[in-house]
Design an enzyme around this catalytic site. Structure first.
Site, PDB file in Angstrom:
ATOM      1  N   HIS A  14       0.536  -0.272  -0.552  1.00  0.00           N
ATOM      2  CA  HIS A  14       0.194  -1.662  -0.815  1.00  0.00           C
ATOM      3  C   HIS A  14      -1.312  -1.787  -0.709  1.00  0.00           C
ATOM      4  O   HIS A  14      -1.863  -1.746   0.383  1.00  0.00           O
ATOM      5  CB  HIS A  14       0.895  -2.560   0.200  1.00  0.00           C
ATOM      6  CG  HIS A  14       0.577  -4.012   0.025  1.00  0.00           C
ATOM      7  ND1 HIS A  14       0.771  -4.677  -1.155  1.00  0.00           N
ATOM      8  CD2 HIS A  14       0.083  -4.925   0.884  1.00  0.00           C
ATOM      9  CE1 HIS A  14       0.411  -5.944  -1.012  1.00  0.00           C
ATOM     10  NE2 HIS A  14      -0.020  -6.109   0.227  1.00  0.00           N
ATOM     11  N   SER A  15      -1.994  -1.889  -1.839  1.00  0.00           N
ATOM     12  CA  SER A  15      -3.450  -1.989  -1.926  1.00  0.00           C
ATOM     13  C   SER A  15      -4.135  -0.647  -1.709  1.00  0.00           C
ATOM     14  O   SER A  15      -4.688  -0.072  -2.628  1.00  0.00           O
ATOM     15  CB  SER A  15      -4.019  -3.016  -0.943  1.00  0.00           C
ATOM     16  OG  SER A  15      -3.661  -4.313  -1.320  1.00  0.00           O
ATOM     17  N   MET A  16      -4.152  -0.130  -0.498  1.00  0.00           N
ATOM     18  CA  MET A  16      -4.894   1.088  -0.225  1.00  0.00           C
ATOM     19  C   MET A  16      -4.012   2.317  -0.443  1.00  0.00           C
ATOM     20  O   MET A  16      -2.815   2.285  -0.276  1.00  0.00           O
ATOM     21  CB  MET A  16      -5.408   1.098   1.213  1.00  0.00           C
ATOM     22  CG  MET A  16      -6.525   0.117   1.452  1.00  0.00           C
ATOM     23  SD  MET A  16      -7.364   0.383   3.005  1.00  0.00           S
ATOM     24  CE  MET A  16      -6.181  -0.191   4.189  1.00  0.00           C
TER      25      MET A  16
END
Length: 319
Positions: free
Chosen positions: A116-118
């Site tokens: 999630h994102s990173m």
């Protein structure tokens, strides 16, 4: 306060899926996290987004196959993991190095990632499948803006260090900490905010403090251009699923120029036979309404589910 934190633990499936706390030493302290599932299940590494913690997967993982093993870590400076030493910048390459340490401790040879994102695959030979939850995997910076954002990162660190010496850590009531988190993250439901605060707060005399290192709010000084992003993207060997929320990450970009890169990045995944799926919801859709994405993620990962565990039969693999 602690009673409030315990009030949401029914969401953590202790009765239906085996759970344990993850801890491993690093040169500056320890990396913490959570483990779900059987010791020798298919290994799935779960990487949370910026300013979140591994609790972001508390509602999604119980809806995924229970015979798999999920390791979700608090990235350095987040949740219960140690902060980086004074004077050290937070950067995406440093996070990748941390994950490489985790994989080494687990002694996993092949695994899948739900990010999630990173999180991305700089070690393509290790990654079977890669799921981006409302993320493009890369956040390119216009080359003409590099000098500006890097300088802002340096100046921000110096200003932070100066103020840190002058200020005491702020102590909140639980209710005020909750309000602050919700104000800063409008995509979070109140229930989701309670979940993140389980690892996002520490109790001190007079109330609670946030556990995250506020240096993570500073500008990232390690930047990549679109050309560099596409080169790295081309080296991904894993099958890729990109799940985009209709009211999600792109609407949160702080740099308008970044929006011009998303079409190119998505086309890059499609050119490598990647899947791109749009779902209703916002950036925290996987936490707020996990049923929206759970079956999509399960179906994708089951397409190449190995017939046996890819974790080594060692004590380290049982963390």
């Amino acid at each position: 306060i602690m009673q409030t934190l315990k009030g949401v633990r029914h969401l953590m499936t202790s009765a239906t899926m085996k759970q344990a706390e993850f801890k491993m030493p690093v040169p500056w302290g320890e990396i913490r996290g959570k483990v779900w599932g059987p010791d020798h299940g298919r290994p799935i590494l779960c990487l949370h987004g910026w300013a979140d913690n591994c609790g972001t997967f508390n509602t999604l993982i119980p809806l995924l196959p229970k015979e798999w093993k999920y390791v979700a870590v608090d990235m350095a400076g987040h949740g219960l993991s140690s902060h980086r030493p004074p004077g050290v910048f937070y950067s995406f390459p440093a996070y990748v190095a941390d994950i490489r340490r985790v994989i080494g401790a687990l002694q996993w040879k092949r695994f899948s990632i739900i990010g999630h994102s990173m999180g991305d695959a700089l070690y393509p030979e290790m990654v079977e499948s890669l799921v981006h939850l409302d993320s493009y995997g890369f956040l390119p910076t216009d080359a003409k803006e590099l000098h500006t954002v890097i300088r802002q990162g340096f100046e921000g660190m110096l200003e932070f260090e100066k103020k840190k010496d002058e200020k005491k850590e702020k102590v909140y009531t639980y209710e005020n900490a909750l309000k602050r988190l919700l104000a800063a993250n409008p995509s979070l439901s109140e229930q989701s905010a309670h979940i993140l605060l389980e690892r996002g707060l520490a109790q001190v005399e007079g109330g609670v403090v946030f556990t995250r290192d506020f240096r993570i709010n500073l500008r990232n000084v390690v930047r990549v251009s679109l050309e560099q992003s596409l080169e790295l993207q081309s080296r991904i060997q894993a099958r890729v699923l990109v799940v985009l929320a209709e009211q999600g990450f792109e609407k949160m970009f702080s740099e308008p120029q970044q929006k011009t890169f998303t079409t190119t990045l998505l086309q890059g995944y499609k050119d490598q036979s990647g899947m791109v799926v749009n779902v209703p919801g916002d950036h925290h859709v996987h936490l707020n309404t996990p049923e929206t994405v759970a079956q999509i993620v399960t179906d994708f990962l089951q397409q190449d589910a190995p017939s046996h565990s890819t974790a080594e039969d060692t004590p380290a693999a049982k963390l």
